[in-house]
Motif scaffolding. Structure first.
Motif, mmCIF file in Angstrom:
data_model
loop_
_atom_site.group_PDB
_atom_site.id
_atom_site.type_symbol
_atom_site.label_atom_id
_atom_site.label_comp_id
_atom_site.label_asym_id
_atom_site.label_seq_id
_atom_site.Cartn_x
_atom_site.Cartn_y
_atom_site.Cartn_z
ATOM 1 N N THR A 114 -1.263 8.788 0.226
ATOM 2 C CA THR A 114 -1.265 10.288 -0.055
ATOM 3 C C THR A 114 -2.174 10.988 0.947
ATOM 4 O O THR A 114 -3.431 10.826 0.851
ATOM 5 N N LYS A 145 0.838 -1.203 -0.113
ATOM 6 C CA LYS A 145 -0.163 -0.010 -0.140
ATOM 7 C C LYS A 145 0.913 1.127 0.093
ATOM 8 O O LYS A 145 1.893 1.155 0.572
ATOM 9 N N LYS A 146 0.196 2.307 -0.502
ATOM 10 C CA LYS A 146 0.824 3.772 -0.292
ATOM 11 C C LYS A 146 -0.115 4.667 -0.205
ATOM 12 O O LYS A 146 -1.273 4.380 -0.555
ATOM 13 N N GLU A 159 3.039 11.199 -1.180
ATOM 14 C CA GLU A 159 3.012 9.792 -1.396
ATOM 15 C C GLU A 159 4.052 9.188 -0.127
ATOM 16 O O GLU A 159 5.343 9.573 -0.353
ATOM 17 N N LYS A 178 -5.720 9.886 -1.106
ATOM 18 C CA LYS A 178 -5.433 8.604 -2.212
ATOM 19 C C LYS A 178 -4.684 7.577 -1.428
ATOM 20 O O LYS A 178 -3.865 7.902 -0.567
ATOM 21 N N ARG A 179 -5.182 6.189 -1.420
ATOM 22 C CA ARG A 179 -4.362 5.098 -1.099
ATOM 23 C C ARG A 179 -4.465 4.117 -2.187
ATOM 24 O O ARG A 179 -5.385 3.606 -2.965
ATOM 25 N N THR A 180 -3.243 3.485 -2.415
ATOM 26 C CA THR A 180 -3.170 2.431 -3.715
ATOM 27 C C THR A 180 -2.719 1.207 -2.686
ATOM 28 O O THR A 180 -2.259 1.083 -1.793
ATOM 29 N N GLY A 181 -3.030 -0.005 -3.796
ATOM 30 C CA GLY A 181 -2.266 -1.236 -3.138
ATOM 31 C C GLY A 181 -3.625 -1.884 -2.202
ATOM 32 O O GLY A 181 -3.022 -3.177 -1.538
ATOM 33 N N GLU A 182 -4.540 -1.531 -2.385
ATOM 34 C CA GLU A 182 -5.810 -2.153 -1.585
ATOM 35 C C GLU A 182 -6.059 -3.637 -2.127
ATOM 36 O O GLU A 182 -5.926 -3.684 -3.434
#
Length: 156
Positions: A57, A54-55, A112, A151-155
């Motif tokens: 922002t 996950k990352k 991020e 923002k959040r990625t990698g879910e």
């Protein structure tokens, strides 16, 4: 198991790189400092493991202890939170006006970041709470924060 070992090695590299810096004067380490460092390493490893890939922002508004007493800071942050709602533009304007962090020049934008890069309370909010919502006040050793996760990625 491999994921855990990778998280552990990453945490040790993040937290322990200063131990290998050349020309540092010898320091006296008290037992309480060792416990604090051990807990910080464990918190970092735990965050890396639980939030692998996950990352996030986020932006924040920080009231340092030198700006306001804790109770006043929390009351003012709640007032700002009510005014801002979930509007990123209003949040950025409030951060520019009120925040005691150098990121205030960028509207509180922290960019991020990966798990384990922020202090524990901040990290827990950014990787476990809803995106697009203002969270807080959150207390850390730096002061009181409002946090907007953009923002959040990698879910999964």
């Amino acid at each position: 198991m491999n994921r855990f070992l990778l998280a552990l090695v990453s945490a040790l590299l993040i937290v322990g790189t200063s131990a290998f810096a050349p020309n540092q004067p010898p320091t006296t380490i008290r037992h309480s400092n060792i416990d604090t460092q051990r807990n910080a390493i464990w918190d970092t490893v735990n965050s890396l493991y639980n939030n692998w890939g996950k990352k996030a922002t986020a932006s924040h508004i920080l009231f340092r202890p030198s700006q306001f007493p804790e109770d006043e800071a929390k009351a003012k942050l709640l007032e700002i939170k009510a005014e801002v709602g979930g509007d990123p533009e209003k949040f950025a304007a409030a951060a520019a006006e009120w925040s005691g962090c150098p990121s205030s020049k960028e509207g509180g934008n922290l960019g991020e970041f990966n798990p384990g890069m922020m202090v524990k309370a901040f990290d827990e909010v950014c990787f476990n709470e809803d995106v697009g919502v203002v969270h807080g006040p959150i207390s850390t050793q730096f002061g009181e924060h409002l946090i907007l996760i953009t923002k959040r990625t990698g879910e999964e």
